[in-house]
Design an enzyme around this catalytic site. Structure first.
Site, PDB file in Angstrom:
ATOM      1  CG  ASN A 198      64.720  64.025  -1.744  1.00 29.12           C
ATOM      2  OD1 ASN A 198      65.788  63.674  -2.219  1.00 29.12           O
ATOM      3  ND2 ASN A 198      64.586  65.120  -1.020  1.00 29.12           N
ATOM      4  CD  GLU A 242      62.140  68.921  -2.846  1.00 27.14           C
ATOM      5  OE1 GLU A 242      62.428  70.000  -3.405  1.00 27.14           O
ATOM      6  OE2 GLU A 242      62.461  68.660  -1.671  1.00 27.14           O
ATOM      7  CB  CYS A 298      60.196  60.402   1.124  1.00 27.61           C
ATOM      8  SG  CYS A 298      59.548  61.717   2.161  1.00 27.61           S
ATOM      9  CD  GLU A 319      62.871  57.809   3.651  1.00 26.61           C
ATOM     10  OE1 GLU A 319      62.688  58.584   2.695  1.00 26.61           O
ATOM     11  OE2 GLU A 319      63.086  58.206   4.806  1.00 26.61           O
ATOM     12  CB  CYS A 322      58.705  61.926   6.971  1.00 25.29           C
ATOM     13  SG  CYS A 322      57.822  61.010   5.676  1.00 25.29           S
ATOM     14  CB  CYS A 351      59.022  57.379   5.014  1.00 26.33           C
ATOM     15  SG  CYS A 351      58.888  58.168   3.396  1.00 26.33           S
TER      16      CYS A 351
END
Ligand code: THU
Length: 134
Positions: free
Chosen positions: A45, A47, A56, A58, A89, A92
């Protein structure tokens, strides 16, 4: 899937998790994909200061896979720390679904290894996918 191969993918997810850029959530996640043809890809991930724009693990692994010309996920390993299962999530789940077949497996991992394994249909039942647009 042999134990050795599975351990290799768990190690790849862990190594990716160690590279996560998470100055805001401090929550590291790593993902490793095994494609139908045997290639491996990973992501972490990432940010940024505009919080909702982070990506993310994934999504990173899927982008690396597609960039390399691969579109069939056989297995994906998602690793996070803490007590809870770090399940993908909602967004994803749909991203994984796009590149899944009915037997694609999602392995939810902690640093110690696999905690739970789910099929894509368990993770995203009654999903909408490319077939719906055919
Ligand atoms: N995150 C992932 O990378 N994958 C998941 O499956 C769950 C959440 C990230 C997004 C954000 O950087 C951090 O975890 C906290 O939500």
């Amino acid at each position: 899937m042999s134990d050795a191969k599975q351990n290799e993918l768990i190690a790849l997810a862990k190594e990716a998790m160690s590279k996560a850029y998470v100055p805001y959530s401090h929550f590291t996640v790593g993902a490793a994909i095994l494609t139908a043809s045997g290639e491996q890809y990973s992501g972490c991930n990432v940010e940024n200061a505009s919080y909702p724009e982070g990506t993310c693990a994934e999504a990173g692994a899927i982008a690396a896979m597609v960039r390399d010309g691969q579109t069939q996920i056989r297995e994906i390993y998602v690793m996070g720390k803490g007590e809870e299962l770090v399940t993908p999530c909602g967004g994803c789940r749909q991203r994984i679904r796009e590149f899944s077949s009915t037997d694609t497996m999602i392995h939810i991992c902690g640093p110690e290894g696999i905690r739970k394994s789910l099929s894509i249909n368990e993770l995203l039942p009654f999903s909408f996918g490319p077939e719906n647009l055919a």
